[in-house]
Every structure is written in C-alpha cells, then in structure tokens.
Write a protein that holds these residues in place. Structure first.
Motif, PDB file in Angstrom:
ATOM      1  N   ALA A   1      18.097  -1.720 -11.750  1.00 17.18           N
ATOM      2  CA  ALA A   1      16.951  -1.490 -10.862  1.00 17.18           C
ATOM      3  C   ALA A   1      17.316  -0.539  -9.723  1.00 17.18           C
ATOM      4  O   ALA A   1      16.480   0.228  -9.265  1.00 17.18           O
ATOM      5  CB  ALA A   1      16.452  -2.818 -10.301  1.00 17.18           C
TER       6      ALA A   1
ATOM      7  N   ARG B   1      13.737  11.375 -20.216  1.00 19.43           N
ATOM      8  CA  ARG B   1      13.817  10.802 -18.883  1.00 19.43           C
ATOM      9  C   ARG B   1      14.993   9.841 -18.699  1.00 19.43           C
ATOM     10  O   ARG B   1      15.125   9.204 -17.669  1.00 19.43           O
ATOM     11  CB  ARG B   1      12.509  10.119 -18.537  1.00 19.43           C
TER      12      ARG B   1
ATOM     13  N   GLY C   1      17.428   4.701 -16.784  1.00 22.19           N
ATOM     14  CA  GLY C   1      16.138   5.387 -16.756  1.00 22.19           C
ATOM     15  C   GLY C   1      15.043   4.611 -17.478  1.00 22.19           C
ATOM     16  O   GLY C   1      13.879   4.956 -17.394  1.00 22.19           O
ATOM     17  N   PHE C   2      15.417   3.542 -18.209  1.00 24.09           N
ATOM     18  CA  PHE C   2      14.408   2.791 -18.957  1.00 24.09           C
ATOM     19  C   PHE C   2      13.372   2.172 -18.035  1.00 24.09           C
ATOM     20  O   PHE C   2      12.233   1.981 -18.415  1.00 24.09           O
ATOM     21  CB  PHE C   2      15.064   1.695 -19.805  1.00 24.09           C
ATOM     22  N   LYS C   3      13.813   1.793 -16.846  1.00 25.19           N
ATOM     23  CA  LYS C   3      12.825   1.153 -15.967  1.00 25.19           C
ATOM     24  C   LYS C   3      12.601   1.954 -14.699  1.00 25.19           C
ATOM     25  O   LYS C   3      12.343   1.378 -13.631  1.00 25.19           O
ATOM     26  CB  LYS C   3      13.192  -0.294 -15.693  1.00 25.19           C
ATOM     27  N   ALA C   4      12.665   3.277 -14.807  1.00 27.64           N
ATOM     28  CA  ALA C   4      12.400   4.118 -13.642  1.00 27.64           C
ATOM     29  C   ALA C   4      10.953   3.913 -13.212  1.00 27.64           C
ATOM     30  O   ALA C   4      10.035   4.142 -13.991  1.00 27.64           O
ATOM     31  CB  ALA C   4      12.667   5.567 -13.983  1.00 27.64           C
ATOM     32  N   ARG C   5      10.765   3.469 -11.987  1.00 28.24           N
ATOM     33  CA  ARG C   5       9.410   3.171 -11.515  1.00 28.24           C
ATOM     34  C   ARG C   5       8.894   4.242 -10.565  1.00 28.24           C
ATOM     35  O   ARG C   5       7.862   4.086  -9.954  1.00 28.24           O
ATOM     36  CB  ARG C   5       9.407   1.779 -10.856  1.00 28.24           C
ATOM     37  N   ARG C   6       9.654   5.330 -10.413  1.00 28.85           N
ATOM     38  CA  ARG C   6       9.260   6.464  -9.550  1.00 28.85           C
ATOM     39  C   ARG C   6       8.941   5.982  -8.139  1.00 28.85           C
ATOM     40  O   ARG C   6       7.934   6.360  -7.544  1.00 28.85           O
ATOM     41  CB  ARG C   6       8.037   7.205 -10.110  1.00 28.85           C
ATOM     42  N   ILE C   7       9.781   5.116  -7.613  1.00 23.88           N
ATOM     43  CA  ILE C   7       9.459   4.485  -6.331  1.00 23.88           C
ATOM     44  C   ILE C   7       9.623   5.469  -5.172  1.00 23.88           C
ATOM     45  O   ILE C   7       8.723   5.623  -4.343  1.00 23.88           O
ATOM     46  CB  ILE C   7      10.342   3.241  -6.096  1.00 23.88           C
TER      47      ILE C   7
ATOM     48  N   ARG D   1      11.029  -3.671  -2.805  1.00 23.27           N
ATOM     49  CA  ARG D   1      10.878  -4.118  -4.194  1.00 23.27           C
ATOM     50  C   ARG D   1      11.584  -3.189  -5.176  1.00 23.27           C
ATOM     51  O   ARG D   1      11.322  -3.215  -6.363  1.00 23.27           O
ATOM     52  CB  ARG D   1       9.387  -4.246  -4.537  1.00 23.27           C
ATOM     53  N   LEU D   2      12.447  -2.333  -4.666  1.00 21.66           N
ATOM     54  CA  LEU D   2      13.230  -1.442  -5.531  1.00 21.66           C
ATOM     55  C   LEU D   2      14.282  -2.268  -6.273  1.00 21.66           C
ATOM     56  O   LEU D   2      14.443  -2.148  -7.487  1.00 21.66           O
ATOM     57  CB  LEU D   2      13.866  -0.368  -4.646  1.00 21.66           C
ATOM     58  N   ALA D   3      14.989  -3.103  -5.521  1.00 19.26           N
ATOM     59  CA  ALA D   3      15.981  -3.997  -6.118  1.00 19.26           C
ATOM     60  C   ALA D   3      15.914  -5.302  -5.325  1.00 19.26           C
ATOM     61  O   ALA D   3      16.514  -5.417  -4.265  1.00 19.26           O
ATOM     62  CB  ALA D   3      17.374  -3.392  -6.047  1.00 19.26           C
TER      63      ALA D   3
ATOM     64  N   ARG E   1       7.258  -0.968  -0.765  1.00 22.59           N
ATOM     65  CA  ARG E   1       7.749  -0.575  -2.097  1.00 22.59           C
ATOM     66  C   ARG E   1       9.261  -0.569  -2.143  1.00 22.59           C
ATOM     67  O   ARG E   1       9.857  -0.949  -3.155  1.00 22.59           O
ATOM     68  CB  ARG E   1       7.224   0.818  -2.453  1.00 22.59           C
TER      69      ARG E   1
ATOM     70  N   SER F   1       7.087   8.041  -4.943  1.00 24.80           N
ATOM     71  CA  SER F   1       5.724   7.529  -4.702  1.00 24.80           C
ATOM     72  C   SER F   1       5.472   7.190  -3.239  1.00 24.80           C
ATOM     73  O   SER F   1       4.332   6.962  -2.863  1.00 24.80           O
ATOM     74  CB  SER F   1       5.467   6.288  -5.563  1.00 24.80           C
TER      75      SER F   1
END
Ligand code: SF4
Ligand code: SF4
Lengths: 251, 438
Positions: free
Chosen positions: B434, B66, B116-122, B140-142, B137, B125
C-alpha cells in the motif's frame, strides 16, 4: 513441583479475553467511536449544515448513505453522533442508504444459510490501505476467536465458501479477483468489507479504479466502515451463513 | 551443468553510496520521483553518489504497463531454473502484489517483487484539495502507518506555508505515532512468529496488538487514528484524567510485552528459525538506501527522531536501537527494543504534557504559497513528503516511503534462501504494498 510453561502462565493470568459477541452486544472497547455509523440527533432535514461538511457526499437532506461514509466525524459538529448499530451490514447496497438517517430493518439470511456446517473464508485485497485487511485477520485473534463460531480462514479459494474482499478495485485487480471468485465452489458468498470495496470510499472517482466491487463480481453483503470493526465483519459473515443474531439491545 | 548462482549478481556500477538517510529530504524526493517515472537521469544531483544504485533498483520489464519491478537483481536463466509468479492474490501476503520467484530446486535464486496492482492514484488525486481534504486521503494511503504519513504531510505543508504548530499539536502527533509504532512492531513480531510456526505465545502476541488498537481507538476515537490530528476529527480523550488512565494502561501493556518477549526468547526453535535467515549486510543496506529497522539491524545508528528531531523528540530521552546481524532475527530484535523505547517516550510525554494549544488548520486564504519538505521516522523507517501549496490548496505532492526504500533489501536477502523462509523473511521487513502503490 509442576513446571508451568511461561506462555501458559501468561495466558492463564490474562484470563478469558474472548468477546461474548454475538451472544451479548458488542462492548464499547470492541468498537471505537468511529467504528459505527453517524446518526442524526434531530430530524435530518433540519441539519442543513451537514451535507456540505461531508467529504464523500454521504449526507443529503433525506438520507445518509452509510456505504459512502468514511467515519471522518466531520458531521459530528453538525448534529450527528456515532451511535449507529454495530450490525450495520446489508445484503443489498441500497439498504445502506438510511432514509431519514435511521437504520431500517435488516436482511439477515445469506446465500450460505442452508450449509449447516462450519465455513471457510478467503481474504482478497483489491486495493486497500491494509487497515481493512488487518481488521478481517483480527477475527482469528483470541479476542474475537472466530473459530468458536465455526469460521475458519483458508489459504485457497478452492476450499473457501466466502470471499471477503477489501479495498477499492483497481483495473489491475479486476481479472485476479474474478478468477478467485470463479475458483470458489458453489454455494458461495462475497462480502465487500469497507467503504472502498462498497464504492471507492475517499478514493471514489480516481482514475484507474473501478468504482465498486459490485461492478466486478456479485456481492452478497456490504459492510460499511473505514474500516469496519472486527465485530461488524463477524456479524456480516454470520449473516451470510443465516446465523446472525441480534444481541439484546442491537438493531 | 553450470550453477545458476554464478549469474545471480548485483549490477556493480559505481561506488557504494552513503546512507540514503544522510541525503537531504529534497534529494531523496527528487531522485525518487525521477526513478518512479522510469527516468534514468537524476533531476538534481544529490550530495552523494548513490543515484546509480537507486536506478539499478528498478530493473526488469514489467508485466503490464502500470506495474513496476522493484528488485535489484539480474534475473537468472538456465537448465533447471523454474520461475513461478506468487500473487497478486496469495493468502500468505495479505495484500495485492506479486513476486516472481526463480528457483533452482529448493533454492530461491532471485525474487522480483512487482508493485502497482493496487495503485490508487492517491498523491495525484489530492492536487487542488484543501489541506484537510487531502489529509483525509493521505491517512488512508497506508492505514497501519497513518500517523506517520499525515504527520509528514502536514509538517511539509506547514514548512511550505512557514507556519509553526503549537506544542500540544506536536505532542499529539508524536503520541499517536509512538502508539502506532508499538502496534506495528508487535504485529510484525507476531507475524514473523506465526510464519516461523512459533505457536507458543502467538495468540498472546496477537491479543497484545489488539490491546494497542483498542487503546488507540479509545484515545483518538479511531482504531487506525484516521482523523486524529485533523480539526473536526473523531472525539479524542486526552484530558488530565484520561492521561492518567492512559499511562496506567501503557504501564500494563509494557509489562505484558516484556513477559511475552521473554516467552519468545526462551523458544530456541523460533530463534533458530529466524537467525541467519534473509540476512543483508551493512554494506548492502548502505548501498541500496535501506531505512528504519532494516537499516538499524545492520548496525547503522540512524533514526529520524534523533537525526532530524522535531518537538517533542528534542526534549525527550530516546535510546537508539541497533543490532548487527542484519537477518530476520536482527530486524525482530530492533523492533523489540523500539517497542521498549516507544513505551519510554510515551511515559515521558504523559508526565510532561504541554498545557495548552489548539488543533486548528488555518483558513485557506491565510496559507502562503510555497513548497515544503518534511521527514518522519515511520514504523518501517524514514518517510519523506514534498508538498507545494498554492492559493491555500495543495499543489504537487510526492513522497518516498520506507517501503519504497526497503524493497531491494528484501530481494537481496532472499538470494539463496529456501522458499519456506519466504513468509517470515517478508514479514520481518515490514514492507507494505500500500505504501508503494499510492
Ligand atoms: S462521518 Fe461519514 S457521514 Fe459524517 S461527514 Fe464523515 S463521511 Fe460524511
Ligand atoms: S475502507 Fe478505509 S480502512 Fe478500508 S481499505 Fe479503504 S481506506 Fe482503508
């Protein structure tokens, strides 16, 4: 005539900026309205509109879970006000669930209470929007000046006493944060800063995310907020050192 | 022994593209979606020939399924070449992300950022949510760019639904964006100064950034502006008396910023340290599709606020900031000029504040289905959102952020640098992991 460097003049003219917190209560300008938790203005079970308004399920008819609250303010139109205490972090996750919507007594003795010296903090991001990171780093600006309280930031987990973790843990960050945790010498403490680290915040339930930092490493203190203001983070660090004090007028 | 630098080269397929920002927002998003999926084909041919280069920006095998590499350089190997991973946890970069750094002695041969380490699938979602819940949401992406992200997202939904907004709504969004731009630019200047060991005046720079956060907190109820434009958000203070007070505070902060910058300007050590560091050329910024201060620092006069203006920017005077050096100093100077122009914009806005208009999202049933694209000049540059709306709910959302666009330039700028330049070089781009890990 003595030449005064311009930067010194600048600092001089601005005067002392540093907060008197924790020796005096935090001032309103140090905590924006959404910097503290929502509290019901009448008995919670009468605010029947509120649970449906809350996007994170923080409100039920018997309790408000500050750990889930992202300070979106939607409950403000349903009988809530942002009047919770700045000192809202807790040593147990369950204590963030305020029965009747009111804060209970707080545990203020942390695992570093017997350390008797200054402490070093290591910041780890496991999936944040960057706002929590910046509120933690703000502690070293002249307004908060955490060094005056013996709190220093370090560049290595090996030199740290406290791991401050921000963000919702992603699967990719599980191993790195475990390794960072293991690198800290004992005694050590972990502080979960913000709704994301506590339980995923607005992202709770998204695929590829661990729901909460607690599921990855042991957590000693939970600081609610999205993001929590610097003074609330300062209080949480002091609490893990057993040095928090409740300023007059605080909880 | 062969000098490894000979093999450090940019793949040279095709002609230099035209500036990415000249592309229509639809093309930008189409190309980016395709690249992000690992595609090699362009779904819809853009107007310009830049696509081949954008493809080349995604080279290299990722270390986990990922994760993605976002560097344009071919990696070098040879005797004496040493690679070390930096991150995903490293104090100097306070975000989760990794750089594979290849060095030859002191010299950095190439840097390959891995995201990709902090991919939050925003973005995936938010499908099926109301616009209001999706915005919760997306802001709060960045966090530091929340105003730009929500403004672009809402503008795209408004364009999808064919809905106009009141002057007051538009002005509130612009006010928030300019305050956040000032915060981010001062923060970048402070971080560059800190990383370049410029301690004189540094505390004052961080204090000034805190002043701006506090001002955003008192004006919009939230230090990071979350909920600022949404109905039922935190309490705002924008009444007539509040605006007078706000103008007064901004005047004071603007003066303090000028004095702070004059102290930085007299520090030869600071200026020397960042001058010629991590430079990229105009040809490179155009070719790789750079945006924002990174692009403008190479003399390209592009700013969405002037090129694709929406109210209130259509009615305000905005001097465009450019520099020509393309190095860390150039990017800092562009930000300094933009802090000034944002103060000027805010002054004009507060003088001519529109009288009425409410902040109301229409009821879900009232939203027509459709697809809309919108672009906004975020603090780090051109940000594009592409949003479809069905049954009053958000459908597919995709975005191309300033950080997406500027990764290759950071990697290019670090060629032949020394590792001790890394931190302030990095800070000077204003890239957020982010923004890419969404
Ligand atoms: S402010 Fe907190 S409790 Fe209130 S609606 Fe928002 S998330 Fe729920
Ligand atoms: S808790 Fe809120 S502010 Fe903190 S990282 Fe999560 S979304 Fe950002």
């Amino acid at each position: 005539m003595i030449h005064v460097p311009s930067w010194l003049q600048l600092a001089w003219e601005r005067g002392i900026l540093t907060t008197k917190y924790p020796f005096e209560p935090a001032r309103p300008e140090e905590v924006s309205p959404a910097g503290v938790g929502p509290v019901p203005t009448s008995p919670l079970d009468q605010l029947t509109d509120a649970p449906a308004r809350c996007p994170t399920g923080a409100i039920t008819l018997d309790a408000v879970d500050q750990g889930k609250c992202v300070r979106c303010a939607r409950c403000l139109g349903a009988g809530f006000a942002f009047t919770g205490p700045v000192e809202s972090s807790e040593a147990r996750r369950g204590d963030l669930v305020w029965a009747g919507g009111r804060p209970g007594a707080q545990t203020n003795d942390g695992p570093l209470a017997d350390l008797g010296r200054s402490i070093h903090v290591y910041l780890v991001d496991v999936g944040s929007c960057m706002a929590c990171n910046l509120e933690v780093l703000a502690l070293s600006n002249p307004y908060y000046d955490s060094q005056r309280l013996g709190i220093f930031f370090t560049n290595s987990p090996r030199h740290a006493d406290v791991l401050v973790v921000v963000g919702v843990p992603t699967e990719e960050m599980v191993e790195p944060v475990r390794r960072a945790y293991e690198a800290l010498p004992a005694p050590k403490a972990v502080i979960a800063v913000g709704a994301c680290a506590i339980g995923g915040g607005v992202f709770a339930g998204n695929p590829g995310l661990k729901g909460a930092l607690e599921q990855v490493i042991p957590v000693d203190r939970f600081v609610p907020g999205c993001p929590p203001p610097p003074v609330a983070i300062l209080h949480a660090i002091l609490a893990t050192m057993g040095r928090s004090r409740t300023p007059p007028g605080g909880r | 022994m062969m000098d490894p630098s000979v093999k450090t080269r940019i793949p040279s397929d095709g002609e230099p593209s035209r500036i990415l920002a000249y592309w229509s927002p639809d093309d930008v998003v189409a190309v980016w979606n395709n690249l992000a999926k690992g595609g090699t084909e362009i779904e819809r041919a853009p107007q310009s020939p830049g696509a081949a280069h954008l493809r080349a920006a995604w080279l290299g095998p990722p270390s986990a399924p990922r994760l993605r590499r976002v560097a344009p350089l071919e990696q070098v190997d040879g005797y004496g070449v040493f690679t070390f991973p930096y991150g995903p946890i490293s104090m100097g970069v306070p975000e989760a992300g990794r750089f594979d750094v290849r060095t030859y002695g002191e010299r950095v041969l190439d840097i390959s950022p891995e995201v990709g380490f902090k991919a939050r699938r925003i973005l995936s979602s938010v499908a099926g949510l109301t616009i209001e819940d999706a915005a919760l949401r997306i802001e709060r992406l960045a966090g530091p760019f929340s105003a730009a992200h929500v403004s672009a997202f809402l503008a795209a939904t408004e364009s999808a639904a064919g809905r106009g907004i009141s002057a007051r709504e538009a002005w509130i969004r612009a006010l928030a964006q300019e305050l956040q731009r000032i915060y981010n630019h001062i923060h970048v200047v402070a971080r560059v100064a800190e990383a370049a060991s410029q301690n004189v005046g540094l505390a004052q720079a961080h204090a000034l950034a805190e002043d701006v956060l506090r001002l955003m907190g008192s004006t919009f109820g939230h230090r990071w502006l979350f909920g600022a434009f949404l109905p039922g958000g935190p309490p705002t203070r924008l009444g007539p008396d509040d605006r007078v007070a706000l103008a007064g505070t901004l005047g004071r902060l603007s003066k303090e910023f000028e004095r702070l910058w004059s102290t930085f300007q007299t520090s030869r050590t600071f200026l020397d340290r960042i001058q010629t560091t991590c430079g990229v050329s105009r040809e490179e910024t155009l070719r790789w599709g750079a945006v924002g201060p990174t692009l403008r620092a190479t003399g390209v006069a592009w700013d969405d606020r002037l090129r694709s203006p929406v109210p209130p920017y259509t009615d305000l005077f905005l001097p465009l900031a450019t520099e020509s050096s393309g190095d860390a100093l150039g990017r800092v100077l562009v930000r300094v000029l933009e802090v000034r122009s944002s103060f000027l914009l805010l002054e004009q806005m507060l003088e001519r504040w529109p009288a009425s208009g409410s902040t109301q999202l229409p009821a879900s049933e009232a939203i027509a289905p459709g697809r809309g694209v919108a672009r906004v000049e975020s603090p780090s540059g051109d940000l594009v959102y592409d949003v479809s709306v069905h049954d009053g709910r958000v459908g597919r959302v995709s975005a191309r952020t300033a950080s997406d666009a500027n990764w290759p330039l950071f990697a290019l700028g670090m060629r032949d640098a020394v590792f001790t330049d890394f931190h302030f070089a990095w800070e000077s781009f204003g890239i957020l992991f982010a923004e890419t890990d969404r």
